[in-house]
Design a protein around this motif. Structure first.
Motif, mmCIF file in Angstrom:
data_model
loop_
_atom_site.group_PDB
_atom_site.id
_atom_site.type_symbol
_atom_site.label_atom_id
_atom_site.label_comp_id
_atom_site.label_asym_id
_atom_site.label_seq_id
_atom_site.Cartn_x
_atom_site.Cartn_y
_atom_site.Cartn_z
ATOM 1 N N ASN A 193 9.362 4.753 1.221
ATOM 2 C CA ASN A 193 8.986 3.446 0.686
ATOM 3 C C ASN A 193 7.806 2.852 1.439
ATOM 4 O O ASN A 193 7.535 3.197 2.587
ATOM 5 C CB ASN A 193 10.192 2.499 0.690
ATOM 6 N N LEU B 3 3.843 -3.017 -0.585
ATOM 7 C CA LEU B 3 2.593 -3.081 -1.340
ATOM 8 C C LEU B 3 2.400 -4.467 -1.956
ATOM 9 O O LEU B 3 3.254 -5.338 -1.834
ATOM 10 C CB LEU B 3 2.596 -2.019 -2.440
ATOM 11 N N ASP C 266 -3.269 0.335 -1.854
ATOM 12 C CA ASP C 266 -2.061 0.480 -2.657
ATOM 13 C C ASP C 266 -2.071 1.689 -3.581
ATOM 14 O O ASP C 266 -1.103 2.448 -3.629
ATOM 15 C CB ASP C 266 -1.821 -0.791 -3.477
ATOM 16 N N LEU D 283 0.525 4.947 -3.578
ATOM 17 C CA LEU D 283 1.449 5.195 -4.682
ATOM 18 C C LEU D 283 1.515 6.671 -5.069
ATOM 19 O O LEU D 283 2.500 7.108 -5.657
ATOM 20 C CB LEU D 283 1.053 4.346 -5.893
ATOM 21 N N ALA E 294 8.274 1.414 -4.098
ATOM 22 C CA ALA E 294 7.303 0.400 -3.698
ATOM 23 C C ALA E 294 7.997 -0.942 -3.539
ATOM 24 O O ALA E 294 8.713 -1.395 -4.437
ATOM 25 C CB ALA E 294 6.205 0.284 -4.757
ATOM 26 N N THR F 210 0.118 -4.546 -9.266
ATOM 27 C CA THR F 210 0.865 -3.603 -8.423
ATOM 28 C C THR F 210 2.009 -2.974 -9.208
ATOM 29 O O THR F 210 2.251 -1.767 -9.118
ATOM 30 C CB THR F 210 1.404 -4.307 -7.169
ATOM 31 N N ALA G 135 2.425 0.992 -9.989
ATOM 32 C CA ALA G 135 3.632 1.709 -9.565
ATOM 33 C C ALA G 135 4.278 2.429 -10.749
ATOM 34 O O ALA G 135 4.649 3.610 -10.648
ATOM 35 C CB ALA G 135 4.616 0.737 -8.926
#
Length: 254
Positions: free
Chosen positions: A7, A10, A22, A26, A32, A49, A53
């Motif tokens: 993990n 972000l 970021d 990923l 995340a 974000t 993700a």
């Protein structure tokens, strides 16, 4: 078989200020933790974000923190359990709306910074946070410091929990992280970090700053995404785990 979730925190940019790499991260992680606007992040950053993700197939979680943008949520605040509950419900709800609007489903909740460390030791704060998560969605996974009060509170209320360990932080004899304002809190040698992760996952042990091993349970490893070589380091951690026979998958995977 050994397995671990990787993990990363972000979505911590804010307005005109950019923090972290970021999108690069990923491609290397499985979960995340997205900032929810209190310690970092803003609505636009949260949306982007979440979109990134989901595009990368990375599980999304809320990363609620203390309302302290200037201190990046790393300064302790004298909050009550009720205030902690309200803050966490508010922030989970904000991120959940973005996840739902993008066609995804939230996997977990991981408190940030000082809130995380305060909850690791406080039964009352931990219970308030666990209750907040449970009441919003009892299917969410609660991430907490391995062996902490937060993990125990989550288990008591009926949540699935994930014991979190850290690739680049040193440990104290009681299992807590060395505070960032103390010497040797951060591990700057990549080889040492990689060795620490592999040992925590496969042996269930970590060497403390006091020089002795303690037992530790590792379900998810935090890899910080704001370092100068964060993406390269994350790639190395992932490759080292895979070459050591450790399966990399999100905490919510069956």
């Amino acid at each position: 078989m050994y397995r671990i979730d990787l993990n990363c925190d972000l979505g911590e940019s804010y307005g005109a200020y950019k923090l972290g790499v970021d999108e690069e991260m990923l491609g290397r992680i499985t979960s995340a933790n997205v900032a929810c606007g209190f310690h970092a992040g803003d609505p636009g950053v949260m949306r982007r974000t979440v979109q990134m993700a989901l595009k990368h197939g990375v599980a999304v979680g809320a990363h609620p923190g203390l309302p302290d943008l200037i201190g990046f949520g790393r300064r302790n605040m004298d909050i009550s359990p009720r205030e902690a509950y309200d803050m966490v419900v508010y922030q989970i709800g904000a991120l959940a709306a973005f996840v739902q609007s993008e066609g995804g489903r939230m996997q977990h909740v991981k408190p940030h910074g000082a809130l995380y460390n305060m909850a690791a030791k406080s039964k009352e704060l931990s219970e308030a946070i666990a209750e907040a998560v449970y009441k919003v969605d009892p299917e969410l996974i609660l991430f907490g410091l391995s062996g902490s009060e937060l993990v125990r509170a989550g288990e008591r209320i009926g949540l699935k929990t994930a014991n979190e360990v850290f690739s680049d932080r040193t440990y104290q004899q009681d299992g807590s992280l060395t505070p960032r304002n103390q010497p040797d809190a951060l591990i700057t040698d990549d080889d040492q970090s990689v060795s620490q992760v592999i040992r925590m996952v496969k042996e269930g042990k970590v060497l403390t700053l006091q020089g002795s091993d303690i037992a530790i349970s590792a379900d998810t490893v935090c890899i910080h995404g704001d370092g100068a070589h964060a993406a390269v380091f994350a790639k190395r951690i992932r490759e080292a785990c895979e070459s050591s026979g450790i399966l990399i998958q999100a905490a919510g995977s069956e």
